[in-house]
Design a protein around this motif. Sequence first.
Motif, PDB file in Angstrom:
ATOM      1  N   ALA A 131       0.853  -1.186   0.000  1.00 48.52           N
ATOM      2  CA  ALA A 131       0.000   0.000   0.000  1.00 48.52           C
ATOM      3  C   ALA A 131       0.893   1.241   0.000  1.00 48.52           C
ATOM      4  CB  ALA A 131      -0.907  -0.014   1.221  1.00 48.52           C
ATOM      5  N   ALA A 132       0.414   2.267  -0.650  1.00 53.10           N
ATOM      6  CA  ALA A 132       1.166   3.518  -0.682  1.00 53.10           C
ATOM      7  C   ALA A 132       1.216   4.112   0.719  1.00 53.10           C
ATOM      8  CB  ALA A 132       0.504   4.497  -1.646  1.00 53.10           C
ATOM      9  N   LEU A 133       2.350   4.682   1.052  1.00 57.24           N
ATOM     10  CA  LEU A 133       2.510   5.349   2.341  1.00 57.24           C
ATOM     11  C   LEU A 133       1.873   6.732   2.282  1.00 57.24           C
ATOM     12  CD1 LEU A 133       6.298   4.589   3.026  1.00 57.24           C
ATOM     13  CD2 LEU A 133       4.326   3.527   4.162  1.00 57.24           C
ATOM     14  N   PRO A 134       1.372   7.241   3.407  1.00 55.37           N
ATOM     15  CA  PRO A 134       0.950   8.645   3.430  1.00 55.37           C
ATOM     16  C   PRO A 134       2.135   9.526   3.023  1.00 55.37           C
ATOM     17  CG  PRO A 134       0.281   7.515   5.438  1.00 55.37           C
ATOM     18  CD  PRO A 134       1.186   6.577   4.689  1.00 55.37           C
ATOM     19  N   SER A 135       1.879  10.685   2.470  1.00 53.34           N
ATOM     20  CA  SER A 135       2.950  11.519   1.916  1.00 53.34           C
ATOM     21  C   SER A 135       4.052  11.832   2.925  1.00 53.34           C
ATOM     22  CB  SER A 135       2.385  12.805   1.315  1.00 53.34           C
ATOM     23  OG  SER A 135       1.734  13.575   2.311  1.00 53.34           O
ATOM     24  N   SER A 136       3.697  12.123   4.179  1.00 51.10           N
ATOM     25  CA  SER A 136       4.731  12.449   5.170  1.00 51.10           C
ATOM     26  C   SER A 136       5.595  11.235   5.485  1.00 51.10           C
ATOM     27  CB  SER A 136       4.100  13.011   6.449  1.00 51.10           C
ATOM     28  OG  SER A 136       3.159  12.094   6.983  1.00 51.10           O
ATOM     29  N   ALA A 137       5.002  10.038   5.524  1.00 52.19           N
ATOM     30  CA  ALA A 137       5.767   8.805   5.760  1.00 52.19           C
ATOM     31  C   ALA A 137       6.613   8.452   4.538  1.00 52.19           C
ATOM     32  CB  ALA A 137       4.834   7.658   6.134  1.00 52.19           C
ATOM     33  N   GLN A 138       6.098   8.728   3.347  1.00 51.31           N
ATOM     34  CA  GLN A 138       6.881   8.475   2.133  1.00 51.31           C
ATOM     35  C   GLN A 138       8.097   9.387   2.084  1.00 51.31           C
ATOM     36  OE1 GLN A 138       6.379   5.962  -0.328  1.00 51.31           O
ATOM     37  NE2 GLN A 138       8.488   6.628  -0.630  1.00 51.31           N
ATOM     38  N   ARG A 139       7.932  10.619   2.534  1.00 51.27           N
ATOM     39  CA  ARG A 139       9.070  11.550   2.595  1.00 51.27           C
ATOM     40  C   ARG A 139      10.159  10.985   3.504  1.00 51.27           C
ATOM     41  NH1 ARG A 139       9.972  16.370   5.741  1.00 51.27           N
ATOM     42  NH2 ARG A 139       7.851  16.262   6.554  1.00 51.27           N
ATOM     43  N   VAL A 140       9.758  10.416   4.652  1.00 49.39           N
ATOM     44  CA  VAL A 140      10.717   9.795   5.569  1.00 49.39           C
ATOM     45  C   VAL A 140      11.348   8.571   4.914  1.00 49.39           C
ATOM     46  CG1 VAL A 140      10.993   8.611   7.782  1.00 49.39           C
ATOM     47  CG2 VAL A 140       9.600  10.691   7.642  1.00 49.39           C
ATOM     48  N   ALA A 141      10.547   7.738   4.265  1.00 47.46           N
ATOM     49  CA  ALA A 141      11.084   6.553   3.586  1.00 47.46           C
ATOM     50  C   ALA A 141      12.128   6.956   2.547  1.00 47.46           C
ATOM     51  CB  ALA A 141       9.954   5.753   2.927  1.00 47.46           C
ATOM     52  N   ASP A 142      11.857   8.031   1.813  1.00 52.60           N
ATOM     53  CA  ASP A 142      12.803   8.520   0.806  1.00 52.60           C
ATOM     54  C   ASP A 142      14.087   9.036   1.457  1.00 52.60           C
ATOM     55  OD1 ASP A 142      10.898   7.860  -1.110  1.00 52.60           O
ATOM     56  OD2 ASP A 142      10.233   9.942  -1.396  1.00 52.60           O
ATOM     57  N   LEU A 143      13.955   9.754   2.574  1.00 49.93           N
ATOM     58  CA  LEU A 143      15.137  10.249   3.296  1.00 49.93           C
ATOM     59  C   LEU A 143      15.972   9.081   3.817  1.00 49.93           C
ATOM     60  CD1 LEU A 143      13.555  13.167   5.362  1.00 49.93           C
ATOM     61  CD2 LEU A 143      15.369  13.392   3.666  1.00 49.93           C
ATOM     62  N   LEU A 144      15.311   8.078   4.385  1.00 43.91           N
ATOM     63  CA  LEU A 144      16.025   6.906   4.901  1.00 43.91           C
ATOM     64  C   LEU A 144      16.760   6.182   3.779  1.00 43.91           C
ATOM     65  CD1 LEU A 144      13.350   5.567   7.397  1.00 43.91           C
ATOM     66  CD2 LEU A 144      15.559   6.607   7.989  1.00 43.91           C
TER      67      LEU A 144
END
Length: 169
Positions: free
Chosen positions: A6-19
């Motif tokens: 499932a797609a992550l909420p935008s704020s969580a996706q931003r964290v996933a991208d940073l990680l």
Amino acid sequence: MNEPAAALPSSAQRVADLLAAMGHDKPVTMLPSTGRTSAEAAAAVGCSVAEIAKSIIFRRVADGAPVLVIASGANRVDEAKVTALTGPLGKADAKFVRDTTGYAIGGVCPIGHVVKPVMLIDRELFNFDSVWAAAGHPHAVFNLTAAQLEKMTGGTVADVRLDAAPAAN
């Protein structure tokens, strides 16, 4: 057949991208229910409350700078100890938290802030093989070691725990 994630909420996706950009090899995990409190997050991931790296934001009185304390979920933060390290503190309301971190209360991640905070990391987090931190959303967390947390954030490791009151005789 595997279901697509499932797609992550935008704020969580931003964290996933940073990680991912930092080379962190653990995914952002969405909890089935809220992880706004350390107890809720610990129950959802199956760890002790102490293994939750909770984020507490203050506003430094002198200059309005955000002060982020990443504390063990089992510990209350001793504001006097934090003040001794950062200067006098004021309360941070929800607007201040959102404006300076980019995250809502309950999902404040240790990385990716709008305004770089003064950061303190509870030394007790180093007692665990790994800890869980908020990943930008009240239902999102990620796993890491305390050493990784220190490296990712550049935070200062400190004793921030409120000591238990001495027993009365």
